[in-house]
Design a protein around this motif. Structure first.
Motif, PDB file in Angstrom:
ATOM      1  N   LEU A 287      -7.875   8.769  -5.759  1.00  0.00           N
ATOM      2  CA  LEU A 287      -7.288   7.819  -6.698  1.00  0.00           C
ATOM      3  C   LEU A 287      -6.485   8.547  -7.772  1.00  0.00           C
ATOM      4  O   LEU A 287      -5.358   8.150  -8.106  1.00  0.00           O
ATOM      5  CB  LEU A 287      -8.384   6.971  -7.334  1.00  0.00           C
ATOM      6  N   ALA A 288      -7.049   9.620  -8.327  1.00  0.00           N
ATOM      7  CA  ALA A 288      -6.351  10.364  -9.379  1.00  0.00           C
ATOM      8  C   ALA A 288      -5.054  10.982  -8.862  1.00  0.00           C
ATOM      9  O   ALA A 288      -4.053  11.054  -9.584  1.00  0.00           O
ATOM     10  CB  ALA A 288      -7.275  11.453  -9.934  1.00  0.00           C
ATOM     11  N   PHE A 289      -5.060  11.431  -7.614  1.00  0.00           N
ATOM     12  CA  PHE A 289      -3.866  12.031  -7.027  1.00  0.00           C
ATOM     13  C   PHE A 289      -2.806  10.970  -6.723  1.00  0.00           C
ATOM     14  O   PHE A 289      -1.610  11.154  -6.984  1.00  0.00           O
ATOM     15  CB  PHE A 289      -4.239  12.775  -5.746  1.00  0.00           C
ATOM     16  N   CYS A 290      -3.243   9.851  -6.158  1.00  0.00           N
ATOM     17  CA  CYS A 290      -2.305   8.844  -5.656  1.00  0.00           C
ATOM     18  C   CYS A 290      -1.752   7.926  -6.741  1.00  0.00           C
ATOM     19  O   CYS A 290      -0.604   7.464  -6.633  1.00  0.00           O
ATOM     20  CB  CYS A 290      -2.979   7.996  -4.575  1.00  0.00           C
TER      21      CYS A 290
ATOM     22  N   LEU B 117       2.028   6.382  -6.745  1.00  0.00           N
ATOM     23  CA  LEU B 117       2.249   4.971  -6.438  1.00  0.00           C
ATOM     24  C   LEU B 117       2.948   4.266  -7.590  1.00  0.00           C
ATOM     25  O   LEU B 117       3.881   3.468  -7.388  1.00  0.00           O
ATOM     26  CB  LEU B 117       0.916   4.293  -6.131  1.00  0.00           C
ATOM     27  N   ARG B 118       2.524   4.548  -8.818  1.00  0.00           N
ATOM     28  CA  ARG B 118       3.161   3.912  -9.981  1.00  0.00           C
ATOM     29  C   ARG B 118       4.646   4.258 -10.040  1.00  0.00           C
ATOM     30  O   ARG B 118       5.489   3.388 -10.317  1.00  0.00           O
ATOM     31  CB  ARG B 118       2.470   4.364 -11.265  1.00  0.00           C
ATOM     32  N   SER B 119       4.963   5.502  -9.797  1.00  0.00           N
ATOM     33  CA  SER B 119       6.347   5.948  -9.896  1.00  0.00           C
ATOM     34  C   SER B 119       7.219   5.347  -8.796  1.00  0.00           C
ATOM     35  O   SER B 119       8.297   4.808  -9.066  1.00  0.00           O
ATOM     36  CB  SER B 119       6.401   7.475  -9.826  1.00  0.00           C
TER      37      SER B 119
ATOM     38  N   ARG C 295      -4.237  -2.091 -13.872  1.00  0.00           N
ATOM     39  CA  ARG C 295      -5.164  -0.994 -13.668  1.00  0.00           C
ATOM     40  C   ARG C 295      -5.636  -0.963 -12.224  1.00  0.00           C
ATOM     41  O   ARG C 295      -5.883  -2.007 -11.618  1.00  0.00           O
ATOM     42  CB  ARG C 295      -6.384  -1.131 -14.598  1.00  0.00           C
ATOM     43  N   PRO C 296      -5.807   0.211 -11.632  1.00  0.00           N
ATOM     44  CA  PRO C 296      -6.187   0.285 -10.224  1.00  0.00           C
ATOM     45  C   PRO C 296      -7.685   0.084 -10.012  1.00  0.00           C
ATOM     46  O   PRO C 296      -8.511   0.477 -10.835  1.00  0.00           O
ATOM     47  CB  PRO C 296      -5.783   1.706  -9.835  1.00  0.00           C
TER      48      PRO C 296
ATOM     49  N   HIS D 252      -1.486  -5.631  12.278  1.00  0.00           N
ATOM     50  CA  HIS D 252      -2.134  -6.435  11.249  1.00  0.00           C
ATOM     51  C   HIS D 252      -1.582  -6.060   9.886  1.00  0.00           C
ATOM     52  O   HIS D 252      -0.887  -5.053   9.729  1.00  0.00           O
ATOM     53  CB  HIS D 252      -3.657  -6.219  11.266  1.00  0.00           C
ATOM     54  N   PHE D 253      -1.896  -6.878   8.895  1.00  0.00           N
ATOM     55  CA  PHE D 253      -1.617  -6.550   7.503  1.00  0.00           C
ATOM     56  C   PHE D 253      -2.934  -6.627   6.746  1.00  0.00           C
ATOM     57  O   PHE D 253      -3.829  -7.390   7.102  1.00  0.00           O
ATOM     58  CB  PHE D 253      -0.559  -7.482   6.903  1.00  0.00           C
ATOM     59  N   ASP D 254      -3.067  -5.819   5.699  1.00  0.00           N
ATOM     60  CA  ASP D 254      -4.319  -5.746   4.944  1.00  0.00           C
ATOM     61  C   ASP D 254      -4.433  -6.843   3.900  1.00  0.00           C
ATOM     62  O   ASP D 254      -5.534  -7.271   3.545  1.00  0.00           O
ATOM     63  CB  ASP D 254      -4.449  -4.384   4.254  1.00  0.00           C
ATOM     64  N   THR D 255      -3.302  -7.298   3.383  1.00  0.00           N
ATOM     65  CA  THR D 255      -3.278  -8.223   2.261  1.00  0.00           C
ATOM     66  C   THR D 255      -1.880  -8.796   2.129  1.00  0.00           C
ATOM     67  O   THR D 255      -0.930  -8.284   2.748  1.00  0.00           O
ATOM     68  CB  THR D 255      -3.640  -7.488   0.956  1.00  0.00           C
ATOM     69  N   THR D 256      -1.753  -9.847   1.348  1.00  0.00           N
ATOM     70  CA  THR D 256      -0.413 -10.345   0.989  1.00  0.00           C
ATOM     71  C   THR D 256      -0.030  -9.919  -0.431  1.00  0.00           C
ATOM     72  O   THR D 256       1.059 -10.242  -0.902  1.00  0.00           O
ATOM     73  CB  THR D 256      -0.364 -11.875   1.082  1.00  0.00           C
ATOM     74  N   LYS D 257      -0.902  -9.207  -1.106  1.00  0.00           N
ATOM     75  CA  LYS D 257      -0.631  -8.780  -2.481  1.00  0.00           C
ATOM     76  C   LYS D 257       0.508  -7.768  -2.524  1.00  0.00           C
ATOM     77  O   LYS D 257       0.645  -6.925  -1.631  1.00  0.00           O
ATOM     78  CB  LYS D 257      -1.881  -8.158  -3.099  1.00  0.00           C
ATOM     79  N   ARG D 258       1.280  -7.831  -3.577  1.00  0.00           N
ATOM     80  CA  ARG D 258       2.419  -6.926  -3.722  1.00  0.00           C
ATOM     81  C   ARG D 258       1.981  -5.502  -4.065  1.00  0.00           C
ATOM     82  O   ARG D 258       2.543  -4.533  -3.552  1.00  0.00           O
ATOM     83  CB  ARG D 258       3.365  -7.448  -4.805  1.00  0.00           C
ATOM     84  N   HIS D 259       0.998  -5.372  -4.942  1.00  0.00           N
ATOM     85  CA  HIS D 259       0.602  -4.041  -5.419  1.00  0.00           C
ATOM     86  C   HIS D 259      -0.796  -3.674  -4.915  1.00  0.00           C
ATOM     87  O   HIS D 259      -1.725  -3.423  -5.694  1.00  0.00           O
ATOM     88  CB  HIS D 259       0.670  -3.984  -6.945  1.00  0.00           C
ATOM     89  N   TYR D 260      -0.913  -3.657  -3.620  1.00  0.00           N
ATOM     90  CA  TYR D 260      -2.154  -3.249  -2.941  1.00  0.00           C
ATOM     91  C   TYR D 260      -1.742  -2.220  -1.891  1.00  0.00           C
ATOM     92  O   TYR D 260      -0.844  -2.480  -1.084  1.00  0.00           O
ATOM     93  CB  TYR D 260      -2.795  -4.465  -2.284  1.00  0.00           C
TER      94      TYR D 260
END
Length: 235
Positions: free
Chosen positions: A69-72, A76-78, A87-88, A113-121
């Protein structure tokens, strides 16, 4: 337990026709042997009960998850312009081992498949074992042209998939290949030991799995991955 290599090579690829991106990091961990040792220890591998993953899963160690999480997070934000106010949260974190024979796959497990329909997931996938295993493919649904499934597209997509199968029949038993009558693989990431891949969870995707090559119940020899799912939409 885990340290990223200072020389970790981060590459950003634009894929498909929807301006999507995937991030690929080669030689991610400097402590891969430690992770592999944990995976082969006394873990309780079982179906996760939440997804249709065609195999067994076991919980990842907290220190590994925190490090990933700290690395990614800053990457991802950038790359995806995630607002700082979001917040993640790690929604799931597993070792994943492909164990399901192709003859036992459900109909939906034979499709991308897709994991979610959320934009920021976002899904984070870390290939852990040495071997010539199948990588990960990203797919376009040919009847609709969809590559990513948003909330607005979900109902139309699902109706189209079912209507197609009602007319053309179910896909033959087996894992998804690089193309079918309904889906086209437009991008793939090869499996490479210690490669980390990040991508939006709403992209249509699938492991490019071969029964003979990839299906194995031994975490020391099989297609073993670490999967971390990061959700920026819980706050």
């Amino acid at each position: 337990m885990l340290a990223s290599k200072p020389s970790a090579n981060v590459k950003v690829y634009g894929i498909g026709s929807d301006d999507a991106k995937i991030l690929v990091v080669d030689d991610f961990s400097d402590s891969l042997a430690d992770i592999q040792k944990v995976a082969c220890g006394n873990l309780d591998y079982r179906p996760d009960g939440k997804t249709s993953y065609p195999g067994l899963r076991a919980c990842l160690p907290d220190d590994y998850v925190h490090h990933v999480l700290a690395f990614c997070e800053p990457l991802l934000r950038s790359e995806f312009s995630i607002p700082q106010a979001r917040r993640p949260e790690v929604s799931m974190a597993y070792f994943s081992l492909l164990t399901t024979n192709e003859s036992e796959l459900s109909v939906m497990q034979r499709l991308p498949h897709f994991d979610t329909t959320k934009r920021h997931y976002y899904a984070v996938l870390h290939y852990l074992n040495e071997g010539e295993f199948g990588g990960t493919g990203f797919f376009r649904h040919l009847p609709t042209g969809f590559e990513a499934i948003s909330t607005e597209k979900r109902e139309l997509y699902q109706q189209s998939v079912l209507s197609f199968m009602a007319v053309k029949g179910f896909p033959q038993p087996g894992y998804m290949g690089e193309s079918s009558r309904q889906f086209q693989c437009y991008e793939k990431v090869d499996y490479r030991c210690n490669r980390l891949v990040m991508y939006p969870g709403r992209l249509l995707h699938s492991g490019l799995v071969s029964q003979q090559r990839d299906v194995c119940s031994d975490p020391a020899r099989g297609r073993l991955t670490a999967n971390v799912f990061i959700d920026f939409e819980t706050s």
